[in-house]
Design a protein around this motif. Structure first.
Motif, PDB file in Angstrom:
ATOM      1  N   LEU A   1     -31.903  52.519  57.028  1.00 24.39           N
ATOM      2  CA  LEU A   1     -30.515  52.832  57.371  1.00 24.39           C
ATOM      3  C   LEU A   1     -29.848  53.619  56.263  1.00 24.39           C
ATOM      4  N   TYR A   2     -30.052  53.187  55.028  1.00 29.94           N
ATOM      5  CA  TYR A   2     -29.368  53.809  53.908  1.00 29.94           C
ATOM      6  C   TYR A   2     -30.164  54.982  53.336  1.00 29.94           C
ATOM      7  N   GLY A   3     -31.476  54.870  53.372  1.00 25.32           N
ATOM      8  CA  GLY A   3     -32.307  55.887  52.732  1.00 25.32           C
ATOM      9  C   GLY A   3     -32.516  57.122  53.574  1.00 25.32           C
ATOM     10  N   GLY A   4     -32.456  56.982  54.899  1.00 27.27           N
ATOM     11  CA  GLY A   4     -32.759  58.098  55.779  1.00 27.27           C
ATOM     12  C   GLY A   4     -34.172  57.992  56.317  1.00 27.27           C
ATOM     13  N   GLU A   5     -34.683  59.101  56.842  1.00 27.55           N
ATOM     14  CA  GLU A   5     -36.000  59.075  57.473  1.00 27.55           C
ATOM     15  C   GLU A   5     -36.827  60.266  56.998  1.00 27.55           C
ATOM     16  N   HIS A   6     -38.139  60.007  56.807  1.00 32.34           N
ATOM     17  CA  HIS A   6     -39.077  61.050  56.406  1.00 32.34           C
ATOM     18  C   HIS A   6     -40.119  61.206  57.499  1.00 32.34           C
ATOM     19  N   TYR A   7     -40.345  62.436  57.899  1.00 33.67           N
ATOM     20  CA  TYR A   7     -41.256  62.721  59.003  1.00 33.67           C
ATOM     21  C   TYR A   7     -42.216  63.811  58.573  1.00 33.67           C
ATOM     22  N   ASP A   8     -43.518  63.519  58.688  1.00 34.48           N
ATOM     23  CA  ASP A   8     -44.552  64.475  58.324  1.00 34.48           C
ATOM     24  C   ASP A   8     -45.240  64.930  59.605  1.00 34.48           C
TER      25      ASP A   8
ATOM     26  N   GLU B   1     -41.282  71.440  53.004  1.00 33.12           N
ATOM     27  CA  GLU B   1     -40.429  70.261  53.193  1.00 33.12           C
ATOM     28  C   GLU B   1     -38.972  70.685  53.343  1.00 33.12           C
ATOM     29  N   LEU B   2     -38.401  70.307  54.459  1.00 32.87           N
ATOM     30  CA  LEU B   2     -36.978  70.538  54.727  1.00 32.87           C
ATOM     31  C   LEU B   2     -36.226  69.263  54.361  1.00 32.87           C
ATOM     32  N   VAL B   3     -35.194  69.377  53.527  1.00 32.86           N
ATOM     33  CA  VAL B   3     -34.432  68.219  53.051  1.00 32.86           C
ATOM     34  C   VAL B   3     -33.002  68.332  53.561  1.00 32.86           C
ATOM     35  N   LEU B   4     -32.540  67.273  54.217  1.00 33.02           N
ATOM     36  CA  LEU B   4     -31.196  67.226  54.791  1.00 33.02           C
ATOM     37  C   LEU B   4     -30.418  66.106  54.111  1.00 33.02           C
ATOM     38  N   ARG B   5     -29.382  66.466  53.364  1.00 30.43           N
ATOM     39  CA  ARG B   5     -28.523  65.472  52.704  1.00 30.43           C
ATOM     40  C   ARG B   5     -27.167  65.464  53.407  1.00 30.43           C
ATOM     41  N   HIS B   6     -26.596  64.282  53.564  1.00 30.12           N
ATOM     42  CA  HIS B   6     -25.392  64.118  54.375  1.00 30.12           C
ATOM     43  C   HIS B   6     -24.249  63.549  53.543  1.00 30.12           C
ATOM     44  N   ALA B   7     -23.033  63.978  53.839  1.00 26.74           N
ATOM     45  CA  ALA B   7     -21.838  63.417  53.209  1.00 26.74           C
ATOM     46  C   ALA B   7     -20.626  63.715  54.082  1.00 26.74           C
TER      47      ALA B   7
ATOM     48  N   LEU C   1     -38.232  66.470  56.450  1.00 26.71           N
ATOM     49  CA  LEU C   1     -39.187  66.925  57.450  1.00 26.71           C
ATOM     50  C   LEU C   1     -40.240  67.787  56.769  1.00 26.71           C
ATOM     51  N   THR C   2     -41.506  67.371  56.880  1.00 26.13           N
ATOM     52  CA  THR C   2     -42.617  68.177  56.365  1.00 26.13           C
ATOM     53  C   THR C   2     -43.267  68.893  57.543  1.00 26.13           C
ATOM     54  N   LEU C   3     -43.371  70.206  57.434  1.00 30.50           N
ATOM     55  CA  LEU C   3     -43.862  71.022  58.547  1.00 30.50           C
ATOM     56  C   LEU C   3     -45.385  71.042  58.603  1.00 30.50           C
ATOM     57  N   ALA C   4     -45.887  71.198  59.832  1.00 31.71           N
ATOM     58  CA  ALA C   4     -47.330  71.272  60.052  1.00 31.71           C
ATOM     59  C   ALA C   4     -47.836  72.709  60.056  1.00 31.71           C
ATOM     60  N   GLY C   5     -46.929  73.670  60.140  1.00 28.01           N
ATOM     61  CA  GLY C   5     -47.328  75.071  60.097  1.00 28.01           C
ATOM     62  C   GLY C   5     -47.914  75.598  61.384  1.00 28.01           C
ATOM     63  N   ASP C   6     -47.692  74.929  62.495  1.00 29.00           N
ATOM     64  CA  ASP C   6     -48.287  75.378  63.764  1.00 29.00           C
ATOM     65  C   ASP C   6     -47.223  75.809  64.753  1.00 29.00           C
TER      66      ASP C   6
END
Length: 938
Positions: free
Chosen positions: A257-264, A349-355, A377-382
């Motif tokens: 909830l506080y840290g956010g989400e990482h997706y590869d 790696e795409l980094v999204l910071r919120h405020a 978000l880490t991209l797969a390049g496809d």
């Protein structure tokens, strides 16, 4: 429309046919253009698998009707229709059938609780799956599922619904919620697969402040489900979670909830044959057996509304910050997450910071405290990927993006708004643009903080169900949205937490802050919120269920108060966030905490007495009414002088004595006059915190000081309701000055820009300014009592009551005021016009015109000999003086604006003598002389 047409209403989550009880409460809303329409009776017809059951209602009852048929069995799928007859003898047609599906279970929970085996140190998002065979025709398939954490289920590759972060947050050790989903359409002959995406969210978050943050419910998310397959031949079987299910990690590598989400995206679970993990035949190589956890508490069917994606907002501006960062502005402080469409090389790696705000042009992250609020978000390049985090949410208006290949395409980024999907029931409009924006901010604050539980803020490392916030905001919330199911569910949790703390209501529900301690205005949510729901919805079932909770809280306080009947000398939040409190000491208010505590002791004892009377418990009604009188007498003896002065000579103290009806009628005029004096002495600036803010306008209005209330409402200097609006706020702030005039964030450790408590002003705008209020529970009788404010051209309020749409509106035209009232069928209206005349009317649209009150004449002469009270009551003169000071000596202008006590015993010349020299004093005198001359010439 010649006949009355009814529409069935059932206690079910909004936009759902699923009910949680075998005997749901029902009702209906009638539409007709017949004037003064009242119901004489109604017929109900239930179709249960072709068997018709009927019931007749005599009289006007059309809301909160107890289930009149045989109880529903689990998975009963029935329809209900109604037709009504008016007292005029006209019978309407049958309504459209309303489907009702019995979504509860009855002793059938048999699923094992499972999760990922060999988890990491942090909460590890998991993927679970199983397969099963279908050998014959399925007539119905029903999925029951729950989690300690959050989940989504896919059946044969398709998600089973559009809900977000289900099943939400309850005190998992006492109560869990199961979803009930009809998945018949997703079942296929032969082999089928179930796939589950699972993350920790509330179930694995570290709750608490700074070094006290700790796990409450466990370190890993876990899931349980059972799928009932009913076949055409009458047989049935269950597919349940058990040790045979399989588990894996996948593309969601971190979620909090506080840290956010990482997706590869390189780890997407698709096998060599192109099958996803929720498809039949998927290659499970590398998957392991699930871990088996302790069983969840047998889950209950949902009564609260689902959380869904409800709006989308585009980027309104791409900003390059002074440090060169790229920040997107969505124009609105919201709760949700971003959806992006992006391409790039594998491993990018795409980094999204919120405020919520910018501070001096950069992303203002300090108020987030320990919350990273960052998605990766880490991209797969496809090729292009469209991605949105699934198991987290953020409170934000601005998002900083890094890692984007080339210039950020604003059209490829969307803000997705999520909140509990409640029905909108209330609207307010006014000609005053800043007040109109204030009300819009109240609505957005509600949406952002009504996400399974009523939270205090949606952005920092907190987001807790603070009891004090909803206690003061419940009346506003219940006008704007149908919050009955939402607060019904939360009150169940409050009572459960309370049972385990000897009647004490914790600061937050669910309680994750340790042993409960009593605090006035916070724990009193136990008595106030059920009463609000009864007032707005006539929901005596909630009141009856919560009555033991109301009584237990009050009894616990009476034990603390003892024979003196005073709650004194204990910890209190008090009038939290009084604007004069230091940033780091928000409880240090002008009104003593003991006064707040004993006032609320009276309020709770009185609420218990009234509830007992309504529920037919005459003995306890008498008992608690007597106790309330004892508390009243103790309060008056200890804190109010015979002449009507409070021992804490502050706005909140007077407002409580007036609005809580503690003071006798003989003292009300003196208390109201002193409250108005204090408000003027402050320069018509707010001087109240969480306790006083929701009631000060009512206290002023009830005691004949409407214009003082108006001045307080339209004030734009800090502290005031409109100061944040002038600073660009799009939600209600936690502090009156969450952002300082120079664009610096308040230095306090606790600063939020989306915190609905001070938005409780909305209730006064609805009831008093526009003039629409319940005169009887559920608006069976409606009060129409508009108060046209000087400087406003119009105001209106509309509310979808349990009987239909009601409206109160007024419009100023020259020296006349036109009032419009819309009264729904089967109700009556009590209309009090601005000229004091009263009218009782039936359903339909009604209009009146009355003379407008003439504004008080401004003094012909204003000068250095004018009193400070006269100056602050003369906005034109005040602006002249302030403009001269700002031009000649800005520091003197600041002091004049913020430190002056606007009393009748001092004159202007004396007040500015020490801050200005003779030349500037002469300039001010000349400007005021010019103003006086202009007035004489008018």
């Amino acid at each position: 429309m010649t006949h009355p047409i009814a529409r069935v209403v059932v206690d079910a989550p909004y936009r759902s046919d699923i009910v949680a009880s075998p005997e749901p409460i029902v009702g209906w809303i009638t539409e007709t253009d017949a004037a003064n329409w009242l119901q004489a009776g109604a017929e109900l017809e239930l179709d249960r698998a072709g068997t018709i059951e009927s019931h007749t209602v005599e009289g006007r009852a059309s809301t909160q009707i107890a289930w009149p048929f045989a109880p529903l069995a689990p998975r009963d799928d029935v329809t209900l229709r109604v037709r009504v007859t008016g007292e005029d003898g006209q019978q309407g047609p049958w309504s459209e059938p309303r489907r009702i599906f019995a979504g509860f279970l009855d002793g059938e929970w048999q699923a094992t609780t499972v999760g990922l085996a060999d988890p990491q140190e942090h909460a590890q998002p998991a993927y679970l799956r199983t397969e099963f065979d279908i050998a014959s025709t399925v007539s119905r398939a029903t999925l029951y599922a729950t989690a300690v954490g959050v989940y989504q289920v896919a059946l044969n590759g398709a998600d089973v619904d559009d809900q977000v972060m289900k099943p939400g947050w309850t005190p998992y050790q006492y109560r869990t919620i199961h979803e009930t989903t009809d998945v018949t359409g997703l079942i296929t002959p032969g082999r089928n697969a179930i796939g589950v995406r699972l993350a920790g969210a509330w179930g694995t978050e570290h709750f608490g402040f700074r070094e006290n943050a700790r796990l409450i419910y466990g370190s890993q998310p876990r899931f349980a489900a059972q799928l009932l397959l009913e076949y055409a031949d009458g047989s049935a079987e269950w597919v349940v979670t058990d040790a045979a299910w399989r588990a894996s990690t996948g593309p969601i590598t971190f979620s909090g909830l506080y840290g956010g989400e990482h997706y590869d995206a390189r780890r997407v679970l698709i096998d060599g044959g192109g099958r996803g993990f929720a498809d039949a035949g998927y290659d499970e190589s590398g998957w392991s057996a699930v871990a088996v956890f302790e069983p969840v508490v047998v889950p209950e069917a949902r009564v609260s509304p689902f959380v869904r994606r409800l709006e989308e907002l585009p980027v309104v501006e791409v900003i390059t910050t002074p440090s060169g960062k790229t920040v997107l502005d969505f124009g609105q402080n919201l709760v949700g997450r971003l959806r992006v469409r992006v391409t790039g090389p594998a491993g990018t790696e795409l980094v999204l910071r919120h405020a919520e705000v910018l501070e001096h042009g950069e992303l203002g992250t300090r108020p987030l405290r320990q919350a990273a609020a960052t998605d990766r978000l880490t991209l797969a390049g496809d090729g292009e990927i469209e991605w949105e985090p699934e198991f987290t949410f953020h409170g934000f208006r601005y998002a900083e993006i890094s890692g984007w290949q080339g210039d950020v395409d604003p059209g490829a980024v969307t803000a997705v708004v999520i909140h509990s999907d409640m029905e909108r029931t209330g609207w307010f409009e006014t000609s005053h643009e800043l007040v109109s924006k204030l009300h819009e901010n109240v609505v957005w604050g509600l949406k952002g903080n009504f996400l399974y539980v009523p939270t205090d803020c949606p952005q920092r490392d907190e987001r807790l169900g603070w009891t004090g916030d909803i206690q003061v905001f419940a009346p506003t919330a219940s006008f704007l949205y149908d919050v009955r199911g939402f607060l019904d569910s939360w009150l169940r949790d409050l009572a459960l937490e309370q049972e385990n703390d000897h009647g004490i209501v914790p600061f937050v529900v669910p309680n994750v802050l340790g042993p409960a301690r009593p605090a006035a205005a916070w724990g009193d949510a136990a008595t106030v919120v059920p009463w609000v729901l009864n007032e707005r919805y006539a929901d005596t079932s909630i009141l009856e269920r919560q009555y033991p909770s109301m009584k237990a809280w009050t009894d616990a306080l009476l034990e603390i108060a003892g024979d003196r009947r005073l709650w004194e000398g204990k910890f209190q939040f008090g009038d939290w966030l009084d604007p004069d409190a230091p940033p780091d000491l928000p409880a240090r208010a002008k009104t003593d905490g003991d006064i707040v505590a004993t006032a609320y002791l009276f309020r709770s004892a009185d609420a218990v007495a009234r509830a007992a009377k309504l529920l037919g418990n005459d003995a306890e009604a008498t008992e608690y009414a007597a106790i309330a009188e004892e508390v009243r007498e103790a309060f008056l003896s200890e804190y109010v002088t015979p002449s009507g002065r409070m021992m804490s000579d502050a706005q909140t103290a007077y407002a409580m004595a007036i609005v809580f009806e503690i003071a006798p009628e003989s003292l009300i005029p003196a208390l109201g006059d002193r409250l108005a004096e204090l408000t003027r002495e402050s320069g018509y600036k707010i001087g109240t915190g969480f306790v006083g803010t929701p009631i000060i306008q009512d206290a002023l209005t009830r005691t004949g000081h409407l214009d003082t209330a108006r001045r307080l409402l339209v004030q734009t200097e800090n502290p005031s309701w409109l100061y944040p609006v002038t600073m660009g706020a799009t939600t209600i702030w936690e502090r009156w000055d969450s952002m300082l005039p120079d664009g610096t964030i308040n230095p306090g450790q606790m600063t939020s820009f989306n915190h609905y408590a001070f938005g409780a002003i909305g209730d006064w705008l609805h009831r008093v300014v526009a003039g629409l209020a319940p005169a009887a529970p559920a608006y069976e009788r409606i009060s129409i009592a508009p108060h046209p404010l000087e400087g406003f051209d119009f105001a209106s309020a509309e509310h979808l009551t349990p009987y239909g749409r009601a409206r109160s509106a007024w419009t100023r035209s020259g020296d006349r005021i036109r009032i419009e009232a819309v009264i729904p069928p089967n109700t009556t209206g009590i209309v009090t016009l601005p000229d004091g005349s009263t009218h009782e009317v039936g359903s339909g649209t009604h209009e009146w015109e009355v003379d407008a009150d003439q504004p008080a004449a401004l003094p012909a002469h204003v000068g250095l000999d004018s009193t400070l009270a006269a100056v602050i009551d003369d906005p034109e003169a005040y602006r002249v003086i302030l403009t001269a000071l700002e031009a000649g000596k800005p520091t003197a202008a600041q002091s004049f604006r913020t430190t002056t006590q606007w009393k009748p015993g001092r004159d202007l010349g004396e007040a500015i003598f020490q801050q200005t020299g003779p030349a500037l004093q002469a300039v001010i005198a000349d400007r005021l002389a010019e103003l006086s001359a202009a007035r004489s010439a008018r």
